[in-house]
Design a protein around this motif. Sequence first.
Motif, PDB file in Angstrom:
ATOM      1  N   LEU A  22       0.821  -1.212   0.000  1.00  0.00           N
ATOM      2  CA  LEU A  22       0.000   0.000   0.000  1.00  0.00           C
ATOM      3  C   LEU A  22       0.856   1.263   0.000  1.00  0.00           C
ATOM      4  CD1 LEU A  22      -2.745  -1.076   2.576  1.00  0.00           C
ATOM      5  CD2 LEU A  22      -2.760  -1.302   0.090  1.00  0.00           C
ATOM      6  N   TRP A  28       5.871  -3.162  -6.829  1.00  0.00           N
ATOM      7  CA  TRP A  28       4.505  -3.564  -7.161  1.00  0.00           C
ATOM      8  C   TRP A  28       4.106  -2.979  -8.491  1.00  0.00           C
ATOM      9  CZ3 TRP A  28       2.012  -6.786  -3.718  1.00  0.00           C
ATOM     10  CH2 TRP A  28       2.668  -6.965  -2.500  1.00  0.00           C
ATOM     11  N   ARG A  65       0.704  -1.869 -11.041  1.00  0.00           N
ATOM     12  CA  ARG A  65      -0.456  -1.007 -10.765  1.00  0.00           C
ATOM     13  C   ARG A  65      -1.748  -1.807 -10.700  1.00  0.00           C
ATOM     14  NH1 ARG A  65       3.907   1.342 -10.969  1.00  0.00           N
ATOM     15  NH2 ARG A  65       3.719   0.660  -8.826  1.00  0.00           N
ATOM     16  N   SER A  66      -1.640  -3.126 -10.493  1.00  0.00           N
ATOM     17  CA  SER A  66      -2.828  -3.974 -10.407  1.00  0.00           C
ATOM     18  C   SER A  66      -3.441  -3.872  -9.016  1.00  0.00           C
ATOM     19  CB  SER A  66      -2.471  -5.430 -10.713  1.00  0.00           C
ATOM     20  OG  SER A  66      -1.712  -5.979  -9.656  1.00  0.00           O
ATOM     21  N   ASP A  67      -4.486  -4.657  -8.766  1.00  0.00           N
ATOM     22  CA  ASP A  67      -5.163  -4.634  -7.478  1.00  0.00           C
ATOM     23  C   ASP A  67      -4.544  -5.598  -6.468  1.00  0.00           C
ATOM     24  OD1 ASP A  67      -6.979  -2.781  -8.422  1.00  0.00           O
ATOM     25  OD2 ASP A  67      -8.405  -4.313  -9.112  1.00  0.00           O
ATOM     26  N   THR A  68      -3.456  -6.258  -6.836  1.00  0.00           N
ATOM     27  CA  THR A  68      -2.810  -7.190  -5.912  1.00  0.00           C
ATOM     28  C   THR A  68      -2.230  -6.428  -4.722  1.00  0.00           C
ATOM     29  OG1 THR A  68      -2.215  -8.669  -7.728  1.00  0.00           O
ATOM     30  CG2 THR A  68      -1.027  -8.953  -5.654  1.00  0.00           C
ATOM     31  N   VAL A  69      -2.662  -6.783  -3.517  1.00  0.00           N
ATOM     32  CA  VAL A  69      -2.200  -6.053  -2.339  1.00  0.00           C
ATOM     33  C   VAL A  69      -1.654  -6.992  -1.261  1.00  0.00           C
ATOM     34  CG1 VAL A  69      -3.714  -4.083  -2.669  1.00  0.00           C
ATOM     35  CG2 VAL A  69      -4.552  -6.062  -1.385  1.00  0.00           C
TER      36      VAL A  69
END
Length: 373
Positions: free
Chosen positions: A171, A219, A221-225
């Motif tokens: 994040l 990271w 820019r995908s939604d993988t967090v």
Amino acid sequence: MAGPITPDRLSAAEEGRGGPLIVTEDVELLDDLLRLCAAAGAEPEVHHGLPERQGSWEAAPIVLVGDDAAPRVRGAVRRRGVMLVGHDQDDPDVWRRAVEIGADYVLRLPDAENWLVNQLADAAEGVGGPALTVGVMGGRGGAGASTLACALAVTAARTGRRTMLVDGDPLGGGLDVLLGGESAQGMRWPDFAASRGRVASAALEESLPRLHDLRVLSWDRSDTVAIPPEAMRAVLAAARRAGGVVVVDLPRRVDESVAEALAQLDLGLLVVPGELRAVAAARRVAASASMVLGDLRTVVRGPYTAGLDEEWVAKALDLPLVGELPAEPGLWDALADGEPPGGSPRGPLARFCTAFWERALVGGASGWARPYC
């Protein structure tokens, strides 16, 4: 903490080595050994007896002698790294044969396969001393941990050391962005999310974007967090085996993946602004991190609330003081122009990081006896 990284340790990790030597006429055993070599990324040299080419026996990083071939290598020069390998779990003469050829290990397949793959992979990679691995965490949001992590990596790379910067905070916005390399070609964390077991160090290094003479794992820019703990363990272990320096930027919240990262650190730095609320928040972070990390120290950043200074903050946290993180005039303008944190060798931030590495890499454990400032 790990001792100093010397040129010998660095060259040992960087120097390529030949493949393992296999000596056997047992077709079934040879098939198994070739399969294990392939899994480890090793290219073996195969013989039925002692190699005729002078030096092959002595130079190989590992020698795998099949049970059937032990009598044919009995007169070979004694050396380290000889392993007697076979399938028969109940062979009463295996230890006698091992002594006769000077074997360091007796391996029975398939029980020893995982261990042998790791040994073969280490030999293929030419593994030397592990990297000095430093983690950076913020005592509160906006403390400047990511900036310090980048600056530490940039200054380490400037000395010519192999350096890898690992973004462990999903994040945080991406360290590649902070380094001006968000469009650089290379793999990001989501590409490693399914990693398990052993990741090859050389393959990891070559796959990552190269920015400012260092490799960066960040990271996309995908939604993988999130990264599974197994993937964090495998990737950081590979980064450490490459030698040199690894810097890990970590979030304040310690989940299972962060705990895996903390377990592989030699030293942790907790960046704390000189404010009462920041100190209160940092206590919670330090308590969580210290459950896993054995050596956590603090870096304090001004300006300070009245009556506070860096020594007061370190004492309040009950952590050793590394020093006061200096302000860097024009930092944001420099970032906008593509210069990374610590990019100016004469800037206060770069000088702080250079002093840190001189203590950590040259001074060894005794270098931590006194604070920097």
